[in-house]
Write a protein that holds these residues in place. Structure first.
Motif, mmCIF file in Angstrom:
data_model
loop_
_atom_site.group_PDB
_atom_site.id
_atom_site.type_symbol
_atom_site.label_atom_id
_atom_site.label_comp_id
_atom_site.label_asym_id
_atom_site.label_seq_id
_atom_site.Cartn_x
_atom_site.Cartn_y
_atom_site.Cartn_z
ATOM 1 N N ILE A 113 0.868 -1.180 0.000
ATOM 2 C CA ILE A 113 0.000 0.000 0.000
ATOM 3 C C ILE A 113 0.899 1.223 0.000
ATOM 4 C CG2 ILE A 113 -1.723 1.343 1.260
ATOM 5 C CD1 ILE A 113 -2.565 -1.290 2.656
ATOM 6 N N ALA A 114 0.673 2.126 -0.950
ATOM 7 C CA ALA A 114 1.402 3.391 -1.008
ATOM 8 C C ALA A 114 0.413 4.519 -0.761
ATOM 9 C CB ALA A 114 2.062 3.559 -2.377
ATOM 10 N N ALA A 115 0.653 5.326 0.267
ATOM 11 C CA ALA A 115 -0.218 6.463 0.580
ATOM 12 C C ALA A 115 0.652 7.692 0.791
ATOM 13 C CB ALA A 115 -1.057 6.180 1.821
ATOM 14 N N ILE A 116 0.187 8.831 0.283
ATOM 15 C CA ILE A 116 0.976 10.058 0.349
ATOM 16 C C ILE A 116 0.118 11.234 0.812
ATOM 17 C CG2 ILE A 116 0.578 10.653 -2.077
ATOM 18 C CD1 ILE A 116 3.575 11.565 -2.171
ATOM 19 N N CYS A 117 0.750 12.176 1.485
ATOM 20 C CA CYS A 117 0.157 13.451 1.858
ATOM 21 C C CYS A 117 -1.045 13.238 2.778
ATOM 22 C CB CYS A 117 -0.178 14.249 0.605
ATOM 23 S SG CYS A 117 -0.535 15.984 0.905
ATOM 24 N N HIS A 118 -2.258 13.531 2.295
ATOM 25 C CA HIS A 118 -3.475 13.323 3.078
ATOM 26 C C HIS A 118 -4.040 11.906 2.901
ATOM 27 C CE1 HIS A 118 -3.212 17.660 3.361
ATOM 28 N NE2 HIS A 118 -4.187 17.659 4.253
ATOM 29 N N THR A 157 12.628 19.134 3.368
ATOM 30 C CA THR A 157 12.418 19.169 1.921
ATOM 31 C C THR A 157 11.215 18.345 1.478
ATOM 32 O OG1 THR A 157 14.010 17.379 1.740
ATOM 33 C CG2 THR A 157 14.835 19.624 1.372
ATOM 34 N N MET A 158 10.559 17.666 2.416
ATOM 35 C CA MET A 158 9.349 16.857 2.136
ATOM 36 C C MET A 158 9.611 15.775 1.080
ATOM 37 S SD MET A 158 6.872 18.308 4.031
ATOM 38 C CE MET A 158 5.243 18.559 3.402
ATOM 39 N N ASP A 159 10.839 15.311 0.962
ATOM 40 C CA ASP A 159 11.179 14.378 -0.120
ATOM 41 C C ASP A 159 11.514 12.971 0.357
ATOM 42 O OD1 ASP A 159 13.635 14.887 1.052
ATOM 43 O OD2 ASP A 159 14.634 15.454 -0.812
ATOM 44 N N SER A 160 11.108 12.617 1.566
ATOM 45 C CA SER A 160 11.428 11.302 2.108
ATOM 46 C C SER A 160 10.210 10.380 2.094
ATOM 47 C CB SER A 160 11.937 11.455 3.545
ATOM 48 O OG SER A 160 10.938 12.081 4.342
ATOM 49 N N ALA A 161 10.482 9.087 2.136
ATOM 50 C CA ALA A 161 9.427 8.078 2.227
ATOM 51 C C ALA A 161 9.727 7.197 3.432
ATOM 52 C CB ALA A 161 9.358 7.243 0.962
ATOM 53 N N HIS A 162 8.686 6.610 3.995
ATOM 54 C CA HIS A 162 8.853 5.712 5.134
ATOM 55 C C HIS A 162 8.201 4.368 4.808
ATOM 56 C CE1 HIS A 162 9.564 4.516 9.232
ATOM 57 N NE2 HIS A 162 8.350 3.999 9.229
ATOM 58 N N VAL A 163 8.907 3.288 5.128
ATOM 59 C CA VAL A 163 8.395 1.937 4.901
ATOM 60 C C VAL A 163 8.187 1.254 6.249
ATOM 61 C CG1 VAL A 163 8.833 -0.311 3.820
ATOM 62 C CG2 VAL A 163 9.652 1.790 2.715
ATOM 63 N N ASP A 164 6.999 0.681 6.433
ATOM 64 C CA ASP A 164 6.701 -0.124 7.610
ATOM 65 C C ASP A 164 5.938 -1.348 7.115
ATOM 66 O OD1 ASP A 164 5.732 -1.330 9.962
ATOM 67 O OD2 ASP A 164 5.583 0.602 10.984
ATOM 68 N N GLY A 165 6.643 -2.449 6.952
ATOM 69 C CA GLY A 165 6.036 -3.665 6.415
ATOM 70 C C GLY A 165 5.585 -3.445 4.990
ATOM 71 N N PRO A 177 10.039 10.450 -6.038
ATOM 72 C CA PRO A 177 11.094 9.478 -6.356
ATOM 73 C C PRO A 177 11.300 8.446 -5.254
ATOM 74 C CG PRO A 177 11.785 11.670 -7.006
ATOM 75 C CD PRO A 177 10.506 11.828 -6.215
ATOM 76 N N ALA A 178 11.408 8.890 -4.006
ATOM 77 C CA ALA A 178 11.621 7.957 -2.900
ATOM 78 C C ALA A 178 10.393 7.077 -2.667
ATOM 79 C CB ALA A 178 11.958 8.731 -1.618
ATOM 80 N N TRP A 179 9.201 7.686 -2.715
ATOM 81 C CA TRP A 179 7.943 6.968 -2.447
ATOM 82 C C TRP A 179 7.701 5.863 -3.475
ATOM 83 C CZ3 TRP A 179 2.714 8.464 -4.575
ATOM 84 C CH2 TRP A 179 1.659 7.848 -3.879
ATOM 85 N N MET A 180 7.816 6.193 -4.748
ATOM 86 C CA MET A 180 7.572 5.206 -5.800
ATOM 87 C C MET A 180 8.687 4.153 -5.850
ATOM 88 S SD MET A 180 4.685 5.394 -7.502
ATOM 89 C CE MET A 180 4.000 5.372 -5.835
ATOM 90 N N ARG A 181 9.925 4.566 -5.595
ATOM 91 C CA ARG A 181 11.036 3.607 -5.563
ATOM 92 C C ARG A 181 10.786 2.543 -4.491
ATOM 93 N NH1 ARG A 181 14.887 7.012 -5.831
ATOM 94 N NH2 ARG A 181 14.893 7.529 -3.623
#
Length: 187
Positions: A113-118, A157-165, A177-181
């Motif tokens: 599951i990929a979720a961003i922003c709101h 810079t709001m350009d990071s992604a976090h992965v949890d499982g 870039p980070a989120w989709m990668r």
């Protein structure tokens, strides 16, 4: 390649729907876009959110974003992953029990599951955060913690992604870039 589902609604953030959609197609994935109450061939209005030095983001009219599948016939078991863009759409999409059931299916089956922003507003409403860590637009942080999750503050810079499982979250469109990668690594 993977078959993916993207849930959108009117005033979804333009970049957070269009750009991931195009990235995933370019990588060879199939993406169905759906919206409650809409059928294939219809569209949603988007909004462009920008960071211009105000206390919050500004909002401008965006493009029309095409719906490619009928929401009423969505079978989440046919998909390998779920994408939830942000913008204003999640604040009302989270009120739709069918949207929440779809999210719970992906979480229960441990599909990415990929979720961003709101978008994480929908995760909180679906009750899937539990004790998990989640990034989001900072204004959504209280909902993450109220939903039992741990808020991960973004870099300036709001350009990071976090992965949890199976969950990949990000604060806003600069993180594409980070989120989709990270999402594609899970696929």
């Amino acid at each position: 390649m993977s078959r993916l589902l993207m849930i959108v609604g009117d005033f979804v953030e333009d970049y957070e729907a269009m750009v991931p959609y195009q990235i995933l197609l370019c990588a060879g994935h199939s993406v169905d876009t759906v919206c409650p109450g809409k059928k294939a061939g219809e569209s949603v209005a988007t909004a462009i959110h920008d960071f211009e030095g105000h206390q919050t983001y500004s909002e401008k009219p965006g493009h029309r974003f095409a719906i490619t599948a009928d929401f009423v016939s969505v079978d989440p078991a046919r998909y390998d992953g779920l994408v939830i863009p942000g913008g204003r759409a999640p604040e009302y999409l989270r009120l739709d029990e069918n949207v929440l059931a779809i999210v719970r299916h992906f979480d229960d089956t441990k599909k990415p599951i990929a979720a961003i922003c709101h978008g994480p507003q929908i995760l909180a409403a679906a009750g899937v955060l539990g004790s998990r860590a989640c990034s989001c637009y900072p204004a959504v942080a209280p909902e993450i913690t109220a939903g039992g999750g741990t808020y991960i503050a973004p870099a300036a810079t709001m350009d990071s992604a976090h992965v949890d499982g199976n969950l990949v979250t990000a604060p806003a469109w600069p993180a594409h870039p980070a989120w989709m990668r990270e999402f594609m690594k899970l696929l």
